[in-house]
Structure formats: C-alpha cells, structure tokens
Design a protein around this motif. Structure first.
Motif, PDB file in Angstrom:
ATOM      1  N   MET A 134     -13.812   3.441  -2.877  1.00 58.37           N
ATOM      2  CA  MET A 134     -14.183   2.030  -2.833  1.00 58.37           C
ATOM      3  C   MET A 134     -15.692   1.943  -2.695  1.00 58.37           C
ATOM      4  O   MET A 134     -16.291   2.744  -1.984  1.00 58.37           O
ATOM      5  N   SER A 142      -8.287  -3.697   0.736  1.00 56.76           N
ATOM      6  CA  SER A 142      -8.316  -2.630  -0.267  1.00 56.76           C
ATOM      7  C   SER A 142      -8.066  -1.278   0.357  1.00 56.76           C
ATOM      8  O   SER A 142      -8.295  -1.057   1.530  1.00 56.76           O
ATOM      9  N   SER A 178     -11.565  -7.505   1.576  1.00 62.07           N
ATOM     10  CA  SER A 178     -10.251  -7.467   0.917  1.00 62.07           C
ATOM     11  C   SER A 178      -9.412  -6.355   1.535  1.00 62.07           C
ATOM     12  O   SER A 178      -9.937  -5.400   2.081  1.00 62.07           O
ATOM     13  N   ASN A 237      -3.724  -5.456 -11.914  1.00 63.08           N
ATOM     14  CA  ASN A 237      -4.781  -4.816 -11.127  1.00 63.08           C
ATOM     15  C   ASN A 237      -6.165  -5.217 -11.604  1.00 63.08           C
ATOM     16  O   ASN A 237      -7.037  -5.565 -10.799  1.00 63.08           O
ATOM     17  N   ASN A 289      -8.695  -7.568  -9.537  1.00 63.65           N
ATOM     18  CA  ASN A 289     -10.005  -7.036  -9.134  1.00 63.65           C
ATOM     19  C   ASN A 289     -11.128  -7.952  -9.596  1.00 63.65           C
ATOM     20  O   ASN A 289     -12.078  -8.215  -8.863  1.00 63.65           O
ATOM     21  N   GLN A 304       0.836  -1.210   0.000  1.00 63.64           N
ATOM     22  CA  GLN A 304       0.000   0.000   0.000  1.00 63.64           C
ATOM     23  C   GLN A 304       0.869   1.257   0.000  1.00 63.64           C
ATOM     24  O   GLN A 304       0.608   2.202  -0.735  1.00 63.64           O
ATOM     25  N   THR A 314     -15.387  -5.651  -0.549  1.00 64.53           N
ATOM     26  CA  THR A 314     -14.329  -4.632  -0.413  1.00 64.53           C
ATOM     27  C   THR A 314     -13.875  -4.559   1.033  1.00 64.53           C
ATOM     28  O   THR A 314     -12.703  -4.356   1.309  1.00 64.53           O
ATOM     29  N   LYS A 323     -11.179 -10.837  -7.409  1.00 68.35           N
ATOM     30  CA  LYS A 323     -11.591 -10.431  -6.057  1.00 68.35           C
ATOM     31  C   LYS A 323     -13.092 -10.181  -5.971  1.00 68.35           C
ATOM     32  O   LYS A 323     -13.757 -10.606  -5.037  1.00 68.35           O
ATOM     33  N   TYR A 324     -13.628  -9.472  -6.976  1.00 67.81           N
ATOM     34  CA  TYR A 324     -15.028  -9.040  -6.890  1.00 67.81           C
ATOM     35  C   TYR A 324     -15.990  -9.962  -7.643  1.00 67.81           C
ATOM     36  O   TYR A 324     -17.066  -9.572  -8.028  1.00 67.81           O
ATOM     37  N   GLY A 372      -8.419   1.364  -2.315  1.00 72.68           N
ATOM     38  CA  GLY A 372      -8.990   2.172  -3.411  1.00 72.68           C
ATOM     39  C   GLY A 372      -7.936   2.946  -4.176  1.00 72.68           C
ATOM     40  O   GLY A 372      -8.206   4.054  -4.647  1.00 72.68           O
TER      41      GLY A 372
END
Ligand code: ADP
Length: 627
Positions: free
Chosen positions: A576, A587, A585, A525, A529, A456, A582, A532-533, A589
C-alpha cells in the motif's frame, strides 16, 4: 595533256609496285589484274611470272580458280568507294592451303570515281592455325573458358562456360556482351582489361581489393567474387584472365577461365561459423576451460578459468599446466593427462593452485582435440558445487517451510472466518426495537466490522487458493458493457457522495469467454480504488476497446496518483502506498494482487501509469476466446 599526266601517274604507281615488298595487286572493274607488286611475286606466288598474270582475272591469275569467289566485295568497293575486307581460304596452284586476309582499297580519279582497286593481301595462315588450335584447346576443356579478341568480341565460348552461365555460344560469340553472364549492367570483365593492357589502377577501380596478379602466368590476373545474378542464389567464382599474344608478342586478345567455388565458399563459411560458435561456447560456458599445447603450455583460457585461477588471460597463457597442480597431486594428474585410452574420458580430482597460492578442490577431465596435438582440460570447482548443493538443500527446506506456512495460514483463515458468521448473525438478532439509539449504533458497528473482517479473510483465502492452484474457472460468454454499467451503478451512493463524475465508454456486444464473477471482481476492485483514491469532485473514465483477439480496458481517474517508484510494486501482496487516504480506508493491499491473478487467468496483462497529484490509469487486457 591530261591523258599523258595520267599515264605518267600510272607508270609511277606501277613502278612503286615493282619495288615494294608488300603483297599488293591492282585490278580494274572487271577484276582484271593491272599489276602486282614485287612482294606479291616473291613471297606469295613465286612460281608465277608477272606477264602471265597481268590481264587475267584475279581469281584465275592469283588463285587458279575458274570463277569469281563467293561474296567477292570488289564491285561494291567500285560502287560505294568504301574499302572492304575479306578472309579467304585457298588451295593454291602449288598445292598449299592458305588463309588470306585481303583488304580492298579503292583508288579514285580527280572526279572522285573509283578507277581501280588495290588488293592488299596478308597471309594469315599461321594466325588461323593458331586460332584453330586455340579453339580445339578451349572447346575441349572442361574448365569454363571464353576468349575475346582485342576488339572485345567473343571468339570462343566453350561448353563448360555455357553450362556455368546458361548462355549458349550462338547468343554471344561475335558480340562484346561477355558482361551479360555476370553483371546487370554493361561493364568490362577481367578479360576486357587484359585485352586493353589496362594498368593496375583500372583493376582496382573494377575489382577493389578482390583481385591479384597471377603467380603462375605472366601478365595474368585473378580474382574471387560473388555474382548475385548467377544461378538461383548467386555464385562465387574464381576467375583468371591471361593475355593472348601473337608470335611477335603483341596482345591480340585475352582468355578467361572461371571456376565455380560456391560450394567451397559455403563450406568455408560454415566452418567459420562453427569456429565462431565454438569460440563463443568456449568463452561463455560456466566451466573453467583451458587448451594445452603439446609442450604442456597453456595456449588459451576462458573467463571462468580466469576467475578460478585469479590469473588474467595474458598471465595464464604460456604457463605450464603443472604449475596449477598441488605437488602432492601431480603424479595422479600426470597419469590422467597421459591416459590415451579412447573409450573413457580421463578424469580425476586434484588441488588447484591459484595465483595467490590459494587451493581449490577441482575435478578435471582432459580430452584430445582430434587431428590437432592439443588437449582441452575442463575443470569443475568442487567447492562451488558443494556450495550449490548446500544452497539447493536450503531452498528445498525453505520451500517446505513455505508450504507449511501456507497450510497453516489456510487453516488459520478458515478458523478466523468460522466465528464471524455467528457474530454477524447474533448482531442482527440483537437489533430489536427495544434497543436504544446508542446500543443500535454499537450493534451496527459490530455488524459492519465483522463484514469487513470477513471480506479481508475471504481475500486472503482466495490468494491461498490461487497459490495452491485450486482456483476453478466457470466459463460463460460475458457481456462486458453489462458488467461495467452494473458495477458503476452499484457504487453510485459512494461516487455521488463524493460528487464525482463517472463516464463509461463500453460498446455493447463485446463478449468475452470467461469467469463472470472474476471479471466482475476485476472491475469492482479497479473502479472502487478509483473512487477511493480520488478526492471530492474528481472524475473517473472507463473505456473498453475491442481489439479483435482481445479487449483492452482503461480505468482512469483524476485522483491522488501513485509515485513512480511505487508503481512496479502496487500489484504485490500487502503493498500500500502510505497516504492519508490509504490509512483512512479499510485497506490491506490485497485487491490489486487478486485482480492481477484473475487477469492472468483470462490470458491478459495488467499495468498502470500515474502522475502523483494528477491521477492514475489502470489498463488490462482479456483474451476474448477461452485459453
Ligand atoms: P487496497 O485494498 O489497499 O486498496 P489494492 O491492492 O487495491 O489494495 O491497492 C494497493 C495500493 O495501490 C493501494 O493501497 C493504493 O496505495 C494504491 N492504489 C490502488 N489504486 C489506486 C488509484 N486508483 N489511485 C491511487 N493509488 C491507488
């Protein structure tokens, strides 16, 4: 019996000739004069006695010529039994020069044979002379002019009309093709309507509202029209057609004059455009403006003036400009108003009085409009200007603060990242055999979260670098299919775990000139994503399309989707959508905002479409050549 009858008929016929005033004579096949009318003797050849002429050949007896006239049609009239017409110029025995129009009329017997021919002579000397004069006038005129007779045949076509239309007189005189100079298809020109004495409705049919009656010439009409066929790009013509009348006032044709007004029209058009432009500028300029007439009244104001004064346009127009000036400033503005010095623009500040008596500090400059007794006053709202100056100072300050914030964050990110390396290092050293399972788990967690934190912080640092314009591009030829396959393979444990299906359609050989690490990051990315989603058992399709100049990539999933209202924001930093996935995860954003910057660096665009509950599609393009 029959012979006697014929004799009688002849006598009767000749007796008629004795009394009629027409100028006619009768000849036989040998052109011998059988008789001639009283009119012929009285008006036409008064010096000749009937007896001396009868029996002579007509060319001898009437015109005093030694041989038959050239092109004499009489034998053909006898042969064919059809009337003929000739026009002749003669120098008569009495010394006068005259033009005659002779109509040759056959007379038949009961078997249909032509037994004699009547010559009906008309003296057209006057008409001919008038025509010659007309020809002189028309041909000598520098105004493009042509003349038609009442059979619509062109009789005159002068040099000026030749050069205007490009048509030579030999091509058109004697024909009724006057339309060819102006139109693609046959139709009457204005002279044709005049020669026909057409009613006004006919003019309307052919010229609509473009024609009018001439105020100068009786019976004449004029019109202005554009003729696209003429010249290279068409011509504007002003044309006037007037009737030609004989001495008795009968219309015998029409004369049309033309004036090429293309340049004038274009100048008018330009002027109109310029006026239009001035009006638009006047209306939309962000400065209050008003026009002041000679008597000090305001004749026009623009929108900004309405806003400044609080008066509507209708209310402001007609007011004296002095009404808008606070009494204490009137003298100052008056001096400025009457300052006639050309070299400097009269300009002064004063208190402007609005509709409600409200005062605004303004600066005015007053300018004369050349050749018109009007002045234009442009006002500057100083309060607004002051406010704008203050705002721009605030902006400057904010920018400085923003720069300070960025510098601080940059330093902070570095500070935050530095201790992470030893934490990860010491954690891996701790993982020795002596540790129990629980302790080993704890250490692994330290390692995992420290790595996440490092990821991050790295992203934040990357965005800070992008903002500072410090991002470097290492360019090379990048094979897209290779990257797609590698990224999909690297995430296999993840999508396998979630029992997802991934298909790729990335033709081999597509090469982009770009920064390989950044292109990998874009695909990483978006694919991560998508995994992930998207829930267990879902599907992900990756398609790469070669469009010549660029490539277009689509990463589609059958995941949770994004509500429409959030779609425009997902490429913004730290944005996000608040969902259980979300939240679950790790995350922050930041991924999509970095992707967007990387795509931009490759001359591309990124956008997304989505349907909540059904899935999302992320599209992006990359230029194939480096920019
Ligand atoms: P994050 O690191 O939070 O995933 P991103 O910038 O990559 O950050 O994404 C921003 C937000 O956009 C995510 O939090 C998520 O709500 C939404 N999002 C991104 N990709 C998808 C996707 N494929 N399906 C649904 N939502 C998505």
């Amino acid at each position: 019996m029959i012979e006697r009858g014929r004799e009688k008929e002849r006598d009767y016929f000749l007796r008629i000739l004795d009394i009629i005033e027409e100028t006619v004579f009768v000849i036989d096949r040998d052109l011998r004069i059988l008789d001639l009318s009283k009119g012929c003797l009285n008006r036409f050849i008064p010096h000749i006695e009937r007896e001396k002429v009868i029996g002579k050949r007509c060319y001898e007896g009437l015109w005093g010529m030694g041989e038959v006239c050239e092109g004499c049609p009489v034998s053909s009239v006898f042969e064919k039994g059809e009337a003929a017409r000739t026009e002749r110029f003669f120098s008569l025995p009495d010394g006068t020069n005259r033009y005659f129009d002779i109509e040759w009329i056959p007379v038949f017997d009961e078997h249909g044979e032509v037994i004699r021919v009547i010559g009906d002579i008309r003296d057209i000397t006057k008409r001919k002379e008038a025509e010659e004069k007309l020809a002189e006038i028309v041909d000598g005129s520098s105004i493009p002019t042509f003349v038609i007779n009442n059979e619509h045949k062109i009789t005159h076509w002068n040099t000026a009309v030749e050069s205007l239309t490009g048509l030579k007189r030999e091509e058109v005189v004697g024909t009724d093709r006057q339309w060819i100079a102006f139109y693609a298809e046959k139709r009457p020109v204005m002279a044709d309507l005049i020669a026909d004495k057409a009613p006004a409705s006919k003019f309307k049919d052919w010229y609509g509202d473009k024609y009018k009656m001439s105020s100068l010439i009786e019976g004449a009409y004029e019109a202005i029209d554009f003729f696209p066929m003429m010249g290279g790009e068409g011509k504007w013509l002003l044309f006037t057609a007037a009737p030609l009348k004989d001495s008795e006032g009968t219309v015998i044709g029409a004369m049309e004059t033309l004036q090429d007004i293309t340049e004038r029209k274009e100048a008018e058009e330009e002027l109109k455009n310029a006026e239009e432009q001035c009006r638009t500028i006047f209306e939309h300029v962000l400065t209050p403006l008003c026009l002041i007439e000679e008597d000090d009244t305001i004749s026009t104001v623009n929108k900004e003036f309405e806003t400044l004064s609080g008066y509507s346009r209708e209310e402001a127009v007609g007011k004296k400009w002095t009404e808008f000036v606070a009494p204490e400033d009137l003298e100052k503005v008056m001096n400025c108003y009457h300052n006639e010095k050309k070299e400097e623009l009269p300009c002064c500040g004063f208190k402007f009085v609005g509709r409600e008596g409200d005062i605004t500090d303004v600066k005015v400059s007053i300018e004369h409009i050349p050749r018109r007794k009007i002045r234009v006053a442009s006002l500057m709202d100083l309060t607004k200007l002051k406010r704008e100056e203050e705002l721009s100072a605030i902006c400057e300050e904010l920018k400085e603060l923003d720069d300070m914030k960025k510098n601080f964050l940059n330093a902070a990110y570095h500070e935050l990242r530095s201790p992470l390396t030893p934490i990860v290092g010491y954690a891996s050293l701790l993982k020795c055999d002596e540790l129990g399972d629980k302790q080993r788990d704890y250490v692994s967690n330290i390692e995992k979260y420290a790595e996440q934190l490092k990821g991050q912080i790295n992203r934040m640092l990357e965005l800070a670098r992008i903002d500072g314009g410090e991002i470097a591009m290492t360019l090379e030829d990048v094979s897209i299919s290779g990257i797609v396959n590698d990224v999909v393979k690297s995430f296999k444990p993840l999508w396998n775990d979630k029992e997802q299906t991934i298909t790729t359609h990335a033709p081999e050989g597509i090469v982009v000139r770009g920064d390989k690490q950044k292109i990998i990051a874009i695909f990483t990315n978006l694919i991560l994503n998508a995994i992930k989603y998207t829930n267990e058992g879902g599907r992900i399709d990756i398609m790469v399309e070669d469009r010549g100049e660029d490539i277009r990539v689509c990463v589609a999933d059958t995941g949770i989707g994004i509500p429409e209202k959030h779609l425009p924001k997902i490429f913004e930093r730290f944005f996000m959508v608040n969902t259980s996935l979300t939240r679950k995860s790790e995350s922050l954003g930041l991924g999509l905002s970095i992707v967007k910057e990387y795509v931009k660096l490759h001359g591309g665009r990124i956008w997304a479409t989505s349907e909540p509950g059904k899935g999302s599609k992320f599209f992006f393009t990359l230029l194939k050549k480096e920019i």
